[in-house]
Design a protein around this motif. Structure first.
Motif, PDB file in Angstrom:
ATOM      1  N   THR A 100       1.606  -5.741   1.724  1.00 36.07           N
ATOM      2  CA  THR A 100       0.374  -6.235   2.367  1.00 36.07           C
ATOM      3  C   THR A 100      -0.612  -5.103   2.590  1.00 36.07           C
ATOM      4  OG1 THR A 100       1.560  -8.028   3.490  1.00 36.07           O
ATOM      5  CG2 THR A 100      -0.555  -7.382   4.435  1.00 36.07           C
ATOM      6  N   ALA A 101      -0.095  -3.963   3.041  1.00 30.48           N
ATOM      7  CA  ALA A 101      -0.971  -2.808   3.288  1.00 30.48           C
ATOM      8  C   ALA A 101      -1.684  -2.395   2.000  1.00 30.48           C
ATOM      9  CB  ALA A 101      -0.149  -1.644   3.837  1.00 30.48           C
ATOM     10  N   ILE A 102      -0.933  -2.325   0.908  1.00 29.65           N
ATOM     11  CA  ILE A 102      -1.531  -1.914  -0.370  1.00 29.65           C
ATOM     12  C   ILE A 102      -2.576  -2.927  -0.826  1.00 29.65           C
ATOM     13  CG2 ILE A 102      -1.039  -1.489  -2.819  1.00 29.65           C
ATOM     14  CD1 ILE A 102       1.694  -0.311  -1.864  1.00 29.65           C
ATOM     15  N   SER A 103      -2.285  -4.207  -0.633  1.00 32.05           N
ATOM     16  CA  SER A 103      -3.263  -5.232  -1.035  1.00 32.05           C
ATOM     17  C   SER A 103      -4.516  -5.204  -0.164  1.00 32.05           C
ATOM     18  CB  SER A 103      -2.622  -6.635  -1.000  1.00 32.05           C
ATOM     19  OG  SER A 103      -2.327  -7.019   0.328  1.00 32.05           O
ATOM     20  N   ASN A 104      -4.404  -4.611   1.038  1.00 31.53           N
ATOM     21  CA  ASN A 104      -5.554  -4.488   1.930  1.00 31.53           C
ATOM     22  C   ASN A 104      -6.322  -3.174   1.732  1.00 31.53           C
ATOM     23  OD1 ASN A 104      -6.060  -6.653   4.147  1.00 31.53           O
ATOM     24  ND2 ASN A 104      -3.845  -6.574   3.955  1.00 31.53           N
ATOM     25  N   GLY A 105      -5.877  -2.369   0.772  1.00 36.50           N
ATOM     26  CA  GLY A 105      -6.645  -1.171   0.454  1.00 36.50           C
ATOM     27  C   GLY A 105      -6.021   0.148   0.839  1.00 36.50           C
ATOM     28  N   TYR A 106      -4.842   0.118   1.478  1.00 38.08           N
ATOM     29  CA  TYR A 106      -4.154   1.382   1.771  1.00 38.08           C
ATOM     30  C   TYR A 106      -3.570   1.932   0.479  1.00 38.08           C
ATOM     31  CZ  TYR A 106      -3.953  -0.022   6.769  1.00 38.08           C
ATOM     32  OH  TYR A 106      -4.241  -0.413   8.054  1.00 38.08           O
ATOM     33  N   SER A 107      -3.693   3.238   0.283  1.00 40.95           N
ATOM     34  CA  SER A 107      -3.059   3.850  -0.886  1.00 40.95           C
ATOM     35  C   SER A 107      -2.140   5.005  -0.497  1.00 40.95           C
ATOM     36  CB  SER A 107      -4.114   4.346  -1.885  1.00 40.95           C
ATOM     37  OG  SER A 107      -5.003   5.246  -1.264  1.00 40.95           O
ATOM     38  N   LEU A 108      -2.240   5.453   0.756  1.00 38.61           N
ATOM     39  CA  LEU A 108      -1.353   6.499   1.285  1.00 38.61           C
ATOM     40  C   LEU A 108      -0.256   5.829   2.107  1.00 38.61           C
ATOM     41  CD1 LEU A 108      -0.498   9.375   2.135  1.00 38.61           C
ATOM     42  CD2 LEU A 108      -2.321   9.341   3.838  1.00 38.61           C
ATOM     43  N   ILE A 109       0.980   5.940   1.651  1.00 41.11           N
ATOM     44  CA  ILE A 109       2.117   5.317   2.326  1.00 41.11           C
ATOM     45  C   ILE A 109       3.023   6.431   2.850  1.00 41.11           C
ATOM     46  CG2 ILE A 109       4.005   3.651   2.138  1.00 41.11           C
ATOM     47  CD1 ILE A 109       1.253   2.429   1.511  1.00 41.11           C
ATOM     48  N   ASP A 110       3.344   6.376   4.153  1.00 42.75           N
ATOM     49  CA  ASP A 110       4.074   7.462   4.809  1.00 42.75           C
ATOM     50  C   ASP A 110       5.437   6.981   5.307  1.00 42.75           C
ATOM     51  OD1 ASP A 110       3.542  10.294   6.387  1.00 42.75           O
ATOM     52  OD2 ASP A 110       4.750   8.920   7.586  1.00 42.75           O
ATOM     53  N   THR A 111       6.493   7.663   4.843  1.00 45.70           N
ATOM     54  CA  THR A 111       7.835   7.372   5.326  1.00 45.70           C
ATOM     55  C   THR A 111       8.569   8.691   5.581  1.00 45.70           C
ATOM     56  OG1 THR A 111       9.878   6.128   4.892  1.00 45.70           O
ATOM     57  CG2 THR A 111       8.810   7.134   2.979  1.00 45.70           C
ATOM     58  N   ALA A 112       9.867   8.611   5.847  1.00 48.89           N
ATOM     59  CA  ALA A 112      10.681   9.807   6.100  1.00 48.89           C
ATOM     60  C   ALA A 112      12.146   9.438   5.933  1.00 48.89           C
ATOM     61  CB  ALA A 112      10.442  10.346   7.513  1.00 48.89           C
ATOM     62  N   ALA A 113      12.941  10.427   5.552  1.00 48.19           N
ATOM     63  CA  ALA A 113      14.375  10.177   5.372  1.00 48.19           C
ATOM     64  C   ALA A 113      15.003   9.605   6.644  1.00 48.19           C
ATOM     65  CB  ALA A 113      15.080  11.460   4.953  1.00 48.19           C
ATOM     66  N   VAL A 114      14.605  10.170   7.797  1.00 49.18           N
ATOM     67  CA  VAL A 114      15.228   9.756   9.050  1.00 49.18           C
ATOM     68  C   VAL A 114      14.841   8.330   9.460  1.00 49.18           C
ATOM     69  CG1 VAL A 114      13.469  10.559  10.696  1.00 49.18           C
ATOM     70  CG2 VAL A 114      15.915  10.691  11.315  1.00 49.18           C
ATOM     71  N   TYR A 115      13.788   7.775   8.896  1.00 48.29           N
ATOM     72  CA  TYR A 115      13.412   6.398   9.219  1.00 48.29           C
ATOM     73  C   TYR A 115      14.431   5.401   8.666  1.00 48.29           C
ATOM     74  CZ  TYR A 115       8.669   8.299  10.075  1.00 48.29           C
ATOM     75  OH  TYR A 115       7.587   9.016  10.504  1.00 48.29           O
ATOM     76  N   GLY A 116      15.180   5.836   7.654  1.00 47.37           N
ATOM     77  CA  GLY A 116      16.185   4.950   7.068  1.00 47.37           C
ATOM     78  C   GLY A 116      15.595   3.803   6.270  1.00 47.37           C
ATOM     79  N   ASN A 117      14.327   3.946   5.822  1.00 43.74           N
ATOM     80  CA  ASN A 117      13.682   2.821   5.133  1.00 43.74           C
ATOM     81  C   ASN A 117      13.020   3.219   3.812  1.00 43.74           C
ATOM     82  OD1 ASN A 117      11.430   4.229   5.950  1.00 43.74           O
ATOM     83  ND2 ASN A 117      10.491   2.551   7.098  1.00 43.74           N
ATOM     84  N   GLU A 118      13.435   4.346   3.246  1.00 45.70           N
ATOM     85  CA  GLU A 118      12.806   4.767   1.984  1.00 45.70           C
ATOM     86  C   GLU A 118      13.011   3.718   0.878  1.00 45.70           C
ATOM     87  OE1 GLU A 118      12.877   9.602   1.961  1.00 45.70           O
ATOM     88  OE2 GLU A 118      14.825   8.582   1.981  1.00 45.70           O
ATOM     89  N   GLU A 119      14.196   3.109   0.851  1.00 43.82           N
ATOM     90  CA  GLU A 119      14.460   2.073  -0.157  1.00 43.82           C
ATOM     91  C   GLU A 119      13.515   0.885   0.048  1.00 43.82           C
ATOM     92  OE1 GLU A 119      18.222  -0.598  -1.695  1.00 43.82           O
ATOM     93  OE2 GLU A 119      18.641   1.278  -0.639  1.00 43.82           O
ATOM     94  N   THR A 120      13.322   0.513   1.308  1.00 45.59           N
ATOM     95  CA  THR A 120      12.407  -0.580   1.651  1.00 45.59           C
ATOM     96  C   THR A 120      10.986  -0.257   1.186  1.00 45.59           C
ATOM     97  OG1 THR A 120      13.699  -1.295   3.563  1.00 45.59           O
ATOM     98  CG2 THR A 120      11.355  -1.820   3.604  1.00 45.59           C
ATOM     99  N   VAL A 121      10.549   0.957   1.470  1.00 49.97           N
ATOM    100  CA  VAL A 121       9.196   1.382   1.083  1.00 49.97           C
ATOM    101  C   VAL A 121       9.030   1.345  -0.430  1.00 49.97           C
ATOM    102  CG1 VAL A 121       7.602   3.352   1.031  1.00 49.97           C
ATOM    103  CG2 VAL A 121       8.772   2.739   3.164  1.00 49.97           C
ATOM    104  N   GLY A 122      10.025   1.842  -1.147  1.00 50.17           N
ATOM    105  CA  GLY A 122       9.972   1.816  -2.604  1.00 50.17           C
ATOM    106  C   GLY A 122       9.849   0.397  -3.147  1.00 50.17           C
TER     107      GLY A 122
END
Length: 280
Positions: free
Chosen positions: A33-55
């Protein structure tokens, strides 16, 4: 959207999308949704435990890889030359990407946790410089580095950090550190841009928001980008995701900027890089 040019020539949009606590299907949909709204910078971190989700969210958006700027971070318990190389590969695999646009040291080593914190940070950075030279990372940077950590790093670094991501919001914006980084040509990013929700209790911000017919969160994010700092708000709510990027049809006056600059301390996380993991 206006972009800031990093010291290595890469360009970053002034508003990014934070993914802390975005997990599972909700997280995938939030990133898409963020990308479709115009975001192009996506920020995650190993410790968030959600890199797979972000990908998965990036792939679900259908956006071209070259149009998305992905940031992830090395956790502070995994610092060191060999560990950095291993942890980076894990992040790359979880994100299911061929390269990372921006890789950050999440927190610096400090005297409380490492016998020689300067060497630990230097060794970590050397590994990141090598990964960048191999083309696996476009830009390398740091997060939560005070001036003392940066100065120690400069003694051995071949590459100056492109970014320092710090806690930055009304009521706590680390003016001296910001000034120092700008003099070193290090771009700043703001985490916790809405002061852990404390901004919504502030009358000054409410008044400024009413004057512009905008929300308090939009005023705070606008204040950040007018300081030439990249804002990284997070949300899984589609309306909030859209609202947080609608910042370019108004401008805060210099008087309003000054009012926000001088707000009393609020929303500070208590996290300090020289004493982690304790809070103040």
């Amino acid at each position: 959207m206006k972009k800031l040019i990093l010291n290595d020539g890469q360009k970053l949009p002034t508003v990014g999308f934070g993914t802390y606590k975005s997990e599972g299907q909700e997280g995938i949909e939030a990133v898409s949704t963020a990308i479709s709204n115009g975001y192009s910078l996506i920020d995650t971190a190993a410790v968030y435990g959600n890199e797979e989700t972000v990908g998965k969210g990036i792939k679900a958006s259908g956006a071209s890889r070259e149009d998305i700027f992905v940031t992830t971070k090395l956790w502070r318990e995994n610092l060191g030359y060999e560990s950095t190389k291993k942890e980076f590969e894990k992040s790359l695999t979880r994100l299911d990407l061929e390269y990372i646009d921006l890789y950050l040291i999440h927190w610096p080593a400090n005297a409380k946790n490492y016998d020689n914190w300067q060497k630990t940070n230097a060794d970590t950075w050397r590994a990141m410089e090598e990964l960048q030279a191999e083309g696996k990372i476009k830009s390398i940077g740091v997060s939560n580095f005070f001036q003392e950590h940066l100065e120690a790093l400069f003694e051995t670094a071949k590459v100056i950090p492109a970014v320092n991501q710090i806690e930055f919001h009304p009521g706590y914006w680390q003016q001296e550190l910001v000034s120092y980084c700008k003099k070193q040509n290090i771009t700043l990013e703001a985490w916790s841009p809405l002061a852990r929700g404390k901004v919504f209790e502030n009358e000054v911000l409410e008044e400024i928001a009413k004057a512009h017919n905008k929300s308090v969160s939009q005023v705070c994010l606008r204040w950040i980008i007018q300081h030439e700092v990249i804002a990284i708000p997070k949300s899984t709510n589609p309306e909030r995701i859209q609202e947080n990027i609608e910042l370019f049809d108004f401008e805060l006056t210099s008087a309003e900027m000054e009012k926000i600059d001088h707000l009393p301390k609020m929303g500070f996380s208590g996290e300090l890089p020289n004493i982690w993991p304790d809070k103040v």
